[in-house]
Motif scaffolding. Structure first.
Motif, PDB file in Angstrom:
ATOM      1  N   LYS A  99       0.866  -1.181   0.000  1.00 42.16           N
ATOM      2  CA  LYS A  99       0.000   0.000   0.000  1.00 42.16           C
ATOM      3  C   LYS A  99       0.899   1.226   0.000  1.00 42.16           C
ATOM      4  O   LYS A  99       1.752   1.375   0.873  1.00 42.16           O
ATOM      5  CB  LYS A  99      -0.874   0.000   1.258  1.00 42.16           C
ATOM      6  N   SER A 100       0.699   2.100  -0.975  1.00 38.73           N
ATOM      7  CA  SER A 100       1.504   3.315  -1.058  1.00 38.73           C
ATOM      8  C   SER A 100       1.352   4.149   0.198  1.00 38.73           C
ATOM      9  O   SER A 100       0.248   4.303   0.724  1.00 38.73           O
ATOM     10  CB  SER A 100       1.080   4.140  -2.268  1.00 38.73           C
ATOM     11  N   ALA A 101       2.450   4.669   0.676  1.00 37.19           N
ATOM     12  CA  ALA A 101       2.431   5.531   1.863  1.00 37.19           C
ATOM     13  C   ALA A 101       2.003   6.944   1.465  1.00 37.19           C
ATOM     14  O   ALA A 101       2.516   7.496   0.494  1.00 37.19           O
ATOM     15  CB  ALA A 101       3.811   5.564   2.508  1.00 37.19           C
ATOM     16  N   THR A 102       1.091   7.502   2.215  1.00 36.43           N
ATOM     17  CA  THR A 102       0.658   8.881   1.985  1.00 36.43           C
ATOM     18  C   THR A 102       1.662   9.826   2.638  1.00 36.43           C
ATOM     19  O   THR A 102       2.540   9.398   3.399  1.00 36.43           O
ATOM     20  CB  THR A 102      -0.727   9.130   2.596  1.00 36.43           C
ATOM     21  N   GLU A 103       1.511  11.108   2.382  1.00 37.88           N
ATOM     22  CA  GLU A 103       2.364  12.113   3.027  1.00 37.88           C
ATOM     23  C   GLU A 103       2.248  12.008   4.551  1.00 37.88           C
ATOM     24  O   GLU A 103       3.244  12.094   5.275  1.00 37.88           O
ATOM     25  CB  GLU A 103       1.980  13.508   2.542  1.00 37.88           C
ATOM     26  N   ASN A 104       1.031  11.780   5.030  1.00 33.97           N
ATOM     27  CA  ASN A 104       0.806  11.616   6.472  1.00 33.97           C
ATOM     28  C   ASN A 104       1.504  10.356   7.000  1.00 33.97           C
ATOM     29  O   ASN A 104       2.103  10.380   8.078  1.00 33.97           O
ATOM     30  CB  ASN A 104      -0.693  11.574   6.786  1.00 33.97           C
ATOM     31  N   ASP A 105       1.443   9.262   6.242  1.00 34.23           N
ATOM     32  CA  ASP A 105       2.126   8.020   6.629  1.00 34.23           C
ATOM     33  C   ASP A 105       3.635   8.260   6.738  1.00 34.23           C
ATOM     34  O   ASP A 105       4.273   7.803   7.687  1.00 34.23           O
ATOM     35  CB  ASP A 105       1.872   6.902   5.613  1.00 34.23           C
ATOM     36  N   LEU A 106       4.195   8.977   5.758  1.00 34.23           N
ATOM     37  CA  LEU A 106       5.634   9.261   5.771  1.00 34.23           C
ATOM     38  C   LEU A 106       6.021  10.078   6.998  1.00 34.23           C
ATOM     39  O   LEU A 106       7.043   9.809   7.639  1.00 34.23           O
ATOM     40  CB  LEU A 106       6.047   9.990   4.494  1.00 34.23           C
ATOM     41  N   LYS A 107       5.188  11.046   7.356  1.00 38.68           N
ATOM     42  CA  LYS A 107       5.462  11.852   8.549  1.00 38.68           C
ATOM     43  C   LYS A 107       5.398  10.993   9.809  1.00 38.68           C
ATOM     44  O   LYS A 107       6.215  11.161  10.714  1.00 38.68           O
ATOM     45  CB  LYS A 107       4.459  13.005   8.645  1.00 38.68           C
ATOM     46  N   GLN A 108       4.442  10.060   9.854  1.00 39.86           N
ATOM     47  CA  GLN A 108       4.338   9.147  11.006  1.00 39.86           C
ATOM     48  C   GLN A 108       5.603   8.305  11.145  1.00 39.86           C
ATOM     49  O   GLN A 108       6.112   8.122  12.253  1.00 39.86           O
ATOM     50  CB  GLN A 108       3.143   8.201  10.845  1.00 39.86           C
ATOM     51  N   ILE A 109       6.080   7.776  10.029  1.00 39.25           N
ATOM     52  CA  ILE A 109       7.291   6.947  10.045  1.00 39.25           C
ATOM     53  C   ILE A 109       8.471   7.765  10.556  1.00 39.25           C
ATOM     54  O   ILE A 109       9.196   7.332  11.461  1.00 39.25           O
ATOM     55  CB  ILE A 109       7.590   6.381   8.640  1.00 39.25           C
ATOM     56  N   GLU A 110       8.664   8.955   9.997  1.00 35.48           N
ATOM     57  CA  GLU A 110       9.793   9.788  10.395  1.00 35.48           C
ATOM     58  C   GLU A 110       9.702  10.198  11.858  1.00 35.48           C
ATOM     59  O   GLU A 110      10.709  10.165  12.579  1.00 35.48           O
ATOM     60  CB  GLU A 110       9.868  11.032   9.498  1.00 35.48           C
ATOM     61  N   THR A 111       8.509  10.543  12.323  1.00 38.99           N
ATOM     62  CA  THR A 111       8.329  10.928  13.724  1.00 38.99           C
ATOM     63  C   THR A 111       8.618   9.752  14.644  1.00 38.99           C
ATOM     64  O   THR A 111       9.361   9.879  15.624  1.00 38.99           O
ATOM     65  CB  THR A 111       6.902  11.462  13.957  1.00 38.99           C
ATOM     66  N   ARG A 112       8.055   8.613  14.323  1.00 40.95           N
ATOM     67  CA  ARG A 112       8.231   7.424  15.162  1.00 40.95           C
ATOM     68  C   ARG A 112       9.692   7.005  15.230  1.00 40.95           C
ATOM     69  O   ARG A 112      10.188   6.624  16.288  1.00 40.95           O
ATOM     70  CB  ARG A 112       7.365   6.296  14.620  1.00 40.95           C
ATOM     71  N   LEU A 113      10.413   7.078  14.103  1.00 40.80           N
ATOM     72  CA  LEU A 113      11.799   6.625  14.065  1.00 40.80           C
ATOM     73  C   LEU A 113      12.799   7.730  14.380  1.00 40.80           C
ATOM     74  O   LEU A 113      13.983   7.465  14.548  1.00 40.80           O
ATOM     75  CB  LEU A 113      12.112   5.998  12.697  1.00 40.80           C
ATOM     76  N   GLY A 114      12.326   8.973  14.459  1.00 36.64           N
ATOM     77  CA  GLY A 114      13.189  10.084  14.839  1.00 36.64           C
ATOM     78  C   GLY A 114      14.230  10.456  13.793  1.00 36.64           C
ATOM     79  O   GLY A 114      15.322  10.907  14.140  1.00 36.64           O
ATOM     80  N   VAL A 115      13.907  10.258  12.519  1.00 39.15           N
ATOM     81  CA  VAL A 115      14.832  10.582  11.430  1.00 39.15           C
ATOM     82  C   VAL A 115      14.056  11.228  10.283  1.00 39.15           C
ATOM     83  O   VAL A 115      12.837  11.103  10.198  1.00 39.15           O
ATOM     84  CB  VAL A 115      15.556   9.337  10.879  1.00 39.15           C
ATOM     85  N   THR A 116      14.792  11.882   9.414  1.00 38.44           N
ATOM     86  CA  THR A 116      14.248  12.303   8.132  1.00 38.44           C
ATOM     87  C   THR A 116      14.684  11.248   7.130  1.00 38.44           C
ATOM     88  O   THR A 116      15.879  10.938   7.025  1.00 38.44           O
ATOM     89  CB  THR A 116      14.804  13.680   7.725  1.00 38.44           C
ATOM     90  N   LEU A 117      13.729  10.663   6.427  1.00 42.62           N
ATOM     91  CA  LEU A 117      14.045   9.611   5.468  1.00 42.62           C
ATOM     92  C   LEU A 117      14.642  10.202   4.195  1.00 42.62           C
ATOM     93  O   LEU A 117      14.273  11.303   3.784  1.00 42.62           O
ATOM     94  CB  LEU A 117      12.785   8.822   5.120  1.00 42.62           C
ATOM     95  N   PRO A 118      15.546   9.471   3.542  1.00 41.98           N
ATOM     96  CA  PRO A 118      16.122   9.927   2.281  1.00 41.98           C
ATOM     97  C   PRO A 118      15.053  10.073   1.197  1.00 41.98           C
ATOM     98  O   PRO A 118      14.081   9.314   1.157  1.00 41.98           O
ATOM     99  CB  PRO A 118      17.109   8.816   1.916  1.00 41.98           C
ATOM    100  N   VAL A 119      15.266  11.025   0.311  1.00 47.06           N
ATOM    101  CA  VAL A 119      14.301  11.356  -0.740  1.00 47.06           C
ATOM    102  C   VAL A 119      13.943  10.146  -1.607  1.00 47.06           C
ATOM    103  O   VAL A 119      12.763   9.879  -1.852  1.00 47.06           O
ATOM    104  CB  VAL A 119      14.849  12.507  -1.614  1.00 47.06           C
ATOM    105  N   SER A 120      14.941   9.406  -2.088  1.00 41.80           N
ATOM    106  CA  SER A 120      14.650   8.282  -2.986  1.00 41.80           C
ATOM    107  C   SER A 120      13.929   7.150  -2.263  1.00 41.80           C
ATOM    108  O   SER A 120      13.060   6.485  -2.846  1.00 41.80           O
ATOM    109  CB  SER A 120      15.923   7.773  -3.669  1.00 41.80           C
ATOM    110  N   TYR A 121      14.227   6.931  -0.994  1.00 42.35           N
ATOM    111  CA  TYR A 121      13.521   5.906  -0.236  1.00 42.35           C
ATOM    112  C   TYR A 121      12.066   6.338   0.007  1.00 42.35           C
ATOM    113  O   TYR A 121      11.143   5.526  -0.114  1.00 42.35           O
ATOM    114  CB  TYR A 121      14.241   5.618   1.091  1.00 42.35           C
ATOM    115  N   LYS A 122      11.863   7.608   0.309  1.00 45.28           N
ATOM    116  CA  LYS A 122      10.491   8.109   0.484  1.00 45.28           C
ATOM    117  C   LYS A 122       9.694   7.977  -0.814  1.00 45.28           C
ATOM    118  O   LYS A 122       8.508   7.659  -0.786  1.00 45.28           O
ATOM    119  CB  LYS A 122      10.492   9.568   0.955  1.00 45.28           C
ATOM    120  N   LYS A 123      10.354   8.186  -1.944  1.00 47.74           N
ATOM    121  CA  LYS A 123       9.673   8.028  -3.231  1.00 47.74           C
ATOM    122  C   LYS A 123       9.205   6.594  -3.407  1.00 47.74           C
ATOM    123  O   LYS A 123       8.081   6.345  -3.835  1.00 47.74           O
ATOM    124  CB  LYS A 123      10.619   8.442  -4.371  1.00 47.74           C
ATOM    125  N   MET A 124      10.066   5.635  -3.071  1.00 51.60           N
ATOM    126  CA  MET A 124       9.675   4.227  -3.143  1.00 51.60           C
ATOM    127  C   MET A 124       8.493   3.952  -2.226  1.00 51.60           C
ATOM    128  O   MET A 124       7.527   3.294  -2.612  1.00 51.60           O
ATOM    129  CB  MET A 124      10.869   3.330  -2.777  1.00 51.60           C
TER     130      MET A 124
END
Length: 190
Positions: free
Chosen positions: A24-49
């Protein structure tokens, strides 16, 4: 540059008729949840995937990502679960995100502490014993890593390697094949 590597890799898979599976494609909100939970900013190409595929699978490669069960999914292919588990075991630092296992012990991570000005982070192969026991830089970004994996896959197919074929009637590879495949791939990292 790395986003173009990512796009090139995906296009190469499509052009060569290799099935690309996602969750299931991650939404912008999903990406923010992942980054908040893991305490990092994800790399651009990985976020695109993540935003295009959720988790990505082709041939024998299964890249961890976002699953339809959400952030608390207790599956190894959920990047949040995999990251929290590896951090708890002390195998990765608080800035590393695991996204793929080698199948013979070591695994791959992006290290978000080393983010460059383009929003990309390098990819390392981490020893099965954890990053303190060794890590080898494999690519400057997730996109570059993916491009290299696609190239290896296409080369193996061109050489007639025993990869998945449509002629196999959908049967998965044997355990013996998988073991031999990863033993052979281990040579790539010597």
């Amino acid at each position: 540059m790395s986003l173009s590597d990512y796009r090139f890799a995906i296009e190469n898979l499509r052009e060569n008729g290799i099935d690309i599976l996602g969750t299931k494609s991650a939404t912008e909100n999903d990406l923010k949840q992942i980054e908040t939970r893991l305490g990092v900013t994800l790399p651009v190409s990985y976020k695109k995937m993540l935003s295009e595929y959720g988790a990505l699978e082709f041939d024998t490669i299964e890249i961890y990502g976002w699953l339809s069960q959400g952030i608390d999914a207790k599956f190894v292919t959920n990047v949040v679960h995999a990251t929290e588990r590896e951090r708890a075991d002390g195998r990765i630092s608080d800035t590393m995100i695991p996204f793929l296992t080698t199948g013979y012990g070591p695994f791959y991570v992006v290290d978000c502490a080393e983010m460059n000005v383009d929003g990309e982070a390098p990819v390392y192969e981490v020893s099965a014993g954890g990053y303190r026991n060794g890590k080898d830089k494999l690519a400057d970004s997730f996109g570059e890593f993916l491009r290299n994996e696609v190239r290896r896959t296409l080369e193996a197919r061109a050489q007639g390697g025993p990869e998945f074929d449509d002629d196999d009637e959908g049967s998965p590879p044997s355990r013996e094949f998988i073991s031999e495949y990863w033993k052979d791939r281990a040579k790539d990292f010597e």
